[in-house]
Enzyme design. Sequence first.
Site, short mmCIF file in Angstrom:
data_model
loop_
_atom_site.label_atom_id
_atom_site.label_comp_id
_atom_site.label_asym_id
_atom_site.label_seq_id
_atom_site.Cartn_x
_atom_site.Cartn_y
_atom_site.Cartn_z
N GLU A 157 38.77 37.90 36.03
CA GLU A 157 39.63 38.07 34.62
C GLU A 157 40.77 37.21 34.42
O GLU A 157 41.08 36.85 33.57
CB GLU A 157 40.38 39.58 34.67
CG GLU A 157 38.71 40.75 34.77
CD GLU A 157 39.58 41.87 34.91
OE1 GLU A 157 39.12 43.10 33.48
OE2 GLU A 157 40.31 42.34 35.92
N GLY A 186 39.55 41.68 39.63
CA GLY A 186 40.47 41.04 38.62
C GLY A 186 41.09 38.97 37.91
O GLY A 186 41.98 38.31 38.54
#
Length: 260
Positions: A114, A111
């Site tokens: 991302e 994450g």
Amino acid sequence: MSHDNLLIDDQDGVRTLTINRPDKLNALNRQTLLELFQAITQAHGDDQVRVIVLTGSGEKAFVAGADIGEIRDQSAVQARAFSAMGQNLMAIIQNLDKPVIAAINGFALGGGMELALACHLRIASDKARLGLPEIKLGIMPGFGGTQRLLRLVGTTRALEMSLTGEPIDAERAREMGIVNRVVTPDALKAEVMQLATQLAGSAPEAVSGILQAVNQGADTDLNTALALETARFALCCSTEDMREGTSAFLEKRQPEFQGR
């Protein structure tokens, strides 16, 4: 508005949002995603904020991933909602009409990578490591990593990183076009602030026009994208900042853009 997991600092039109969970290597749990959403939304609506910088607290991590403790106990229905929550935040960041710069000071994994990919520009410490290691946990990226990485580096490299889960160093990330610049840890803050301050001094209509034209143009046909560019160019030419910029050029001085 107070935040438990974010530190907020303003300087010369630049708002720095620091994810502050160093004991968890700044992992993204639901609370942190919500606070980021609120902080980004607030910065978007504040005319005094021209540029946003995202970074992580401590020396080890930008964001080391999503919070595995939360993910482990989720049902499929809860996981779908968590993924949608993360994807919504990333889309808001990517589509913001103000530049968002990721200052990658350490691990940017899962994450965290991302989140960095959703930013418009990325500057990394040479100690940073970037990757999508979700496959090693029996899952896959869920905050848009497969799609943004694909569009940035192409199918072959995106598949290699996603399927092996192996991280890469900052210099390799620069070579692949994932990060814009690599600097020493001691120089990271100054390098990011120099760029952020430069962008904050630019004409806001021109900045937002470029962001929209590039972001939307990347996912549409050429004629549609060129029509969008023309429309945003025309908007720029209706502003006082355009007259100031062109006058300053002709008068051989630095422009002073006012955002009008």
